[in-house]
Design a protein around this motif. Structure first.
Motif, PDB file in Angstrom:
ATOM      1  N   ARG A  42       1.056   4.191  -2.767  1.00 40.89           N
ATOM      2  CA  ARG A  42       0.823   5.605  -2.465  1.00 40.89           C
ATOM      3  C   ARG A  42       2.010   6.447  -2.923  1.00 40.89           C
ATOM      4  NH1 ARG A  42      -0.086   5.877   3.396  1.00 40.89           N
ATOM      5  NH2 ARG A  42       2.127   6.285   3.467  1.00 40.89           N
ATOM      6  N   ARG A  78       0.838  -1.202   0.000  1.00 41.14           N
ATOM      7  CA  ARG A  78       0.000   0.000   0.000  1.00 41.14           C
ATOM      8  C   ARG A  78       0.869   1.246   0.000  1.00 41.14           C
ATOM      9  NH1 ARG A  78      -3.300  -2.279   3.672  1.00 41.14           N
ATOM     10  NH2 ARG A  78      -2.395  -1.057   5.353  1.00 41.14           N
ATOM     11  N   ARG A  79       1.949   1.211   0.825  1.00 39.87           N
ATOM     12  CA  ARG A  79       2.830   2.370   0.901  1.00 39.87           C
ATOM     13  C   ARG A  79       3.511   2.619  -0.437  1.00 39.87           C
ATOM     14  NH1 ARG A  79       8.171   2.922   4.450  1.00 39.87           N
ATOM     15  NH2 ARG A  79       8.727   4.925   3.585  1.00 39.87           N
TER      16      ARG A  79
END
Lengths: 197, 197
Positions: free
Chosen positions: B45, B41-42
């Motif tokens: 992003r 997810r990081r």
């Protein structure tokens, strides 16, 4: 008091093993001393940042007010009246706006420092700080830049009290801009330490 | 392939108890699935932020280049030559500077996205991004503001190709400023996610 009794040295001997243990301040230590030290350090840092922003905004308020007063009193008859030129009217308007904004912010920070109570929600306050500082800084540099060329041209022809006052007001606006640009950096840091952003 | 053998349903039955367990993605869960999900997810992003800054800088580059070309070709003889006015020379200089800066940044980001390799140290890159965007944004708004009053005055007297070109170049500089101001906000966020700041 002199050390006549043997109790006070005993207390001094007991404390050292707890106080200077530097590794216990890390995240892995479950001791309450490290946590309290960390919280105290964080409070101290936040207090320093708050005092720093207060100082910068106070100085910006001062410069904006000087710029405002110099430009507002810059009326010497004939063509030497500031309100005949849109650049100077713009500079005056932004100096007033900047004085109001920095004055309100300095008042709020002073209130918070003296009563140790937050007037606004911390996250809301950080957002207002950051965007407010940025916008006023952009407006100040814009107004100073727009007033510089016409002042330059006037000074080529004649160098009198009107052009000198204009130049002084422009310089004060630029100093206020510098303070607010630094203040915007600090506000950006404060915003980044808010959780969930 | 069709489900002729009984092995693949068995695998499907085994996985659900692990995959949709939302609370296991928190910090307390020691399972490797949650950790990998968080990292992915990081990454996603960070990739989105990188694409966003690339897009904003690409658009800022386009606007700066248009402003530069319009102003540089704004020579129509007599008093209608841009290099007779310091405001227009300033606007041209800042448009060139902004084109070079945004071009270099866009090139670097494109390189990083295509090769997935960092050209600079992450922290150094974040600092350069943030301060560079801020400074170029201040310069762009300053140059546009300084050129607006003289253009206004000229258009009161005469409205020709020279004043129209100047107005177009000023507008393009303002659009480039808006892109870089937003880009500076994103860079500030990126800087705040760097450790030890």
């Amino acid at each position: 008091m002199s050390n006549l009794d043997g109790d006070s040295p005993k207390i001094h001997v007991e404390t050292p093993p707890v106080a200077p243990s530097a590794p216990s301040e890390g995240h892995l230590a479950p001791a309450s001393h490290g946590g309290i030290g960390g919280i105290l350090r964080r409070w101290k840092r936040e207090d320093l940042i708050k005092r720093g922003s207060l100082g910068l905004r106070g100085v910006a308020l001062l410069f904006s007010l000087i710029s405002f007063f110099i430009m507002a009193s810059n009326k010497h008859g004939d063509w030497r009246e500031f309100d005949k030129y849109e650049e100077y009217r713009y500079l005056l308007a932004i100096a007033i706006l900047s004085s109001l904004y920095t004055g309100a912010q300095a008042f709020r920070l002073l209130q918070e420092l003296s009563t140790a109570k937050q007037l606004l929600q911390p996250r809301m306050a950080a957002m207002i700080d950051f965007f407010g500082d940025q916008i006023i800084a952009y407006l100040l540099i814009s107004s100073a830049s727009s007033a510089i060329p016409i002042t330059n041209r006037m000074r080529e022809g004649a160098d009198n009290i009107f052009t000198d006052s204009s130049a002084a007001a422009i310089s004060m606006s630029i100093f206020a801009f510098l303070c607010l640009a630094v203040s915007a950096l600090i506000s950006g840091y404060k915003l980044s330490t808010q959780p969930y952003i």
